[in-house]
Motif scaffolding. Structure first.
Motif, mmCIF file in Angstrom:
data_model
loop_
_atom_site.group_PDB
_atom_site.id
_atom_site.type_symbol
_atom_site.label_atom_id
_atom_site.label_comp_id
_atom_site.label_asym_id
_atom_site.label_seq_id
_atom_site.Cartn_x
_atom_site.Cartn_y
_atom_site.Cartn_z
ATOM 1 N N GLU A 144 0.814 -1.271 0.041
ATOM 2 C CA GLU A 144 0.048 0.077 -0.062
ATOM 3 C C GLU A 144 0.807 1.137 0.108
ATOM 4 O OE1 GLU A 144 -3.593 2.244 2.607
ATOM 5 O OE2 GLU A 144 -3.297 0.041 2.818
ATOM 6 N N ASN A 145 1.766 1.296 0.671
ATOM 7 C CA ASN A 145 2.914 2.315 0.635
ATOM 8 C C ASN A 145 3.272 2.779 -0.676
ATOM 9 O OD1 ASN A 145 2.672 2.773 3.533
ATOM 10 N ND2 ASN A 145 4.673 1.411 3.926
ATOM 11 N N THR A 146 3.490 1.679 -1.431
ATOM 12 C CA THR A 146 3.963 1.905 -2.929
ATOM 13 C C THR A 146 2.886 2.560 -3.691
ATOM 14 O OG1 THR A 146 5.493 0.025 -2.814
ATOM 15 C CG2 THR A 146 5.004 0.668 -5.106
ATOM 16 N N ILE A 147 1.752 1.939 -3.385
ATOM 17 C CA ILE A 147 0.724 2.620 -4.093
ATOM 18 C C ILE A 147 0.358 3.987 -3.796
ATOM 19 C CG2 ILE A 147 -1.985 2.482 -4.329
ATOM 20 C CD1 ILE A 147 -1.765 -0.414 -4.018
ATOM 21 N N ARG A 148 0.279 4.405 -2.602
ATOM 22 C CA ARG A 148 0.149 5.920 -2.226
ATOM 23 C C ARG A 148 1.248 6.699 -2.623
ATOM 24 N NH1 ARG A 148 -4.254 6.435 0.620
ATOM 25 N NH2 ARG A 148 -5.006 4.637 1.401
ATOM 26 N N THR A 149 2.720 6.216 -2.681
ATOM 27 C CA THR A 149 3.701 6.822 -3.187
ATOM 28 C C THR A 149 3.541 7.224 -4.717
ATOM 29 O OG1 THR A 149 5.301 6.017 -1.588
ATOM 30 C CG2 THR A 149 6.279 7.038 -3.542
ATOM 31 N N MET A 150 3.222 6.131 -5.371
ATOM 32 C CA MET A 150 2.809 6.553 -6.901
ATOM 33 C C MET A 150 1.899 7.478 -6.944
ATOM 34 S SD MET A 150 3.478 2.736 -8.640
ATOM 35 C CE MET A 150 5.079 2.031 -8.718
ATOM 36 N N ALA A 151 0.913 7.357 -6.120
ATOM 37 C CA ALA A 151 -0.453 8.119 -6.502
ATOM 38 C C ALA A 151 -0.127 9.733 -6.172
ATOM 39 C CB ALA A 151 -1.605 7.509 -5.718
ATOM 40 N N GLU A 152 0.653 9.683 -4.971
ATOM 41 C CA GLU A 152 1.172 11.092 -4.547
ATOM 42 C C GLU A 152 1.973 11.669 -5.747
ATOM 43 O OE1 GLU A 152 3.424 13.454 -0.871
ATOM 44 O OE2 GLU A 152 3.417 11.479 -0.968
ATOM 45 N N ILE A 153 2.807 11.105 -6.349
ATOM 46 C CA ILE A 153 3.710 11.628 -7.563
ATOM 47 C C ILE A 153 2.857 12.192 -8.701
ATOM 48 C CG2 ILE A 153 5.356 10.967 -9.174
ATOM 49 C CD1 ILE A 153 6.539 9.081 -7.094
#
Length: 216
Positions: free
Chosen positions: A121-130
């Protein structure tokens, strides 16, 4: 792991003769290798979406050969294609193919479940934030703009560490700034995973320093 795709004298049965003229794909021998970045460009009507569907094994109505690592895909079983889509080929379709009644996060999680894994989930949220869509992850996709959906579909494709990352006009509804952010993220993930990146466009190169240009 797939290393090379060969399209040998390939031509869709339904493609007009006019669309085959001057093509570097149809009725040619096109080689796509893991790790390279290729821009495929053509005006409308030249078969870009057909090209994408063929690469994903969704169409069989063609002459010629489509080989993955020297094996003709006409002889792939359903389970072999399932493995290819789980491990070798990740894709962004032009129509995105998101589940509209699911949230964006549910769409992203479903991709992992179908692969038999769980995405971080952290990877998902990091990509989404970018990509500027982190605040939209809990919204249903039918509440998002098309450009927001495109960015979710891009994230979904990047979560799968595939050998070939194939995208059909993924920035068509993004402004220049968001397209630049998306392309930068895609290139970084492709380079990190050693993936080939094959991206179609109506003509724009998005300022991308690709390895090779192919005219469809």
């Amino acid at each position: 792991m797939a290393q090379q795709i060969d399209l040998i004298d390939l031509c869709p049965d339904t493609l007009p003769l006019s669309a085959r003229e001057f093509s570097q794909v149809w009725n040619q021998h096109l080689v796509l290798k893991k790790g390279e970045q290729v821009l495929v460009t053509a005006p409308s009507g030249k078969g870009k979406s057909t090209f994408i569907s063929l690469l994903y094994g969704l169409r069989k109505d063609f002459t010629g050969q489509y080989k993955i690592d020297g094996i003709d895909t006409r002889y792939f079983s359903a389970s072999r294609w399932s493995d290819a889509r789980a491990m070798e080929i990740s894709i962004v379709f032009q129509d995105l193919r998101l589940f509209m009644d699911y949230t964006a996060m549910e769409n992203l999680a479903l991709k992992g479940q179908l692969k038999g894994s769980v995405f971080d989930e952290n990877t998902i949220r990091t990509m989404a934030e970018i990509l500027g869509v982190e605040s939209l992850l809990e919204k249903k996709c039918n509440q998002l703009s098309y450009g927001e959906r495109q960015r979710m579909a891009i994230i979904r494709s990047l979560l799968q560490q595939a050998d070939f990352l194939i995208m059909d006009e993924p920035f068509s509804h993004l402004d220049d700034k968001n397209a630049e952010k998306a392309l930068d993220l895609i290139q970084k993930e492709a380079s990190k995973n050693g993936s080939a990146l094959i991206l179609t466009s109506l003509g724009s190169d998005y300022g991308w320093n690709y390895d090779r240009l192919v005219l469809l």
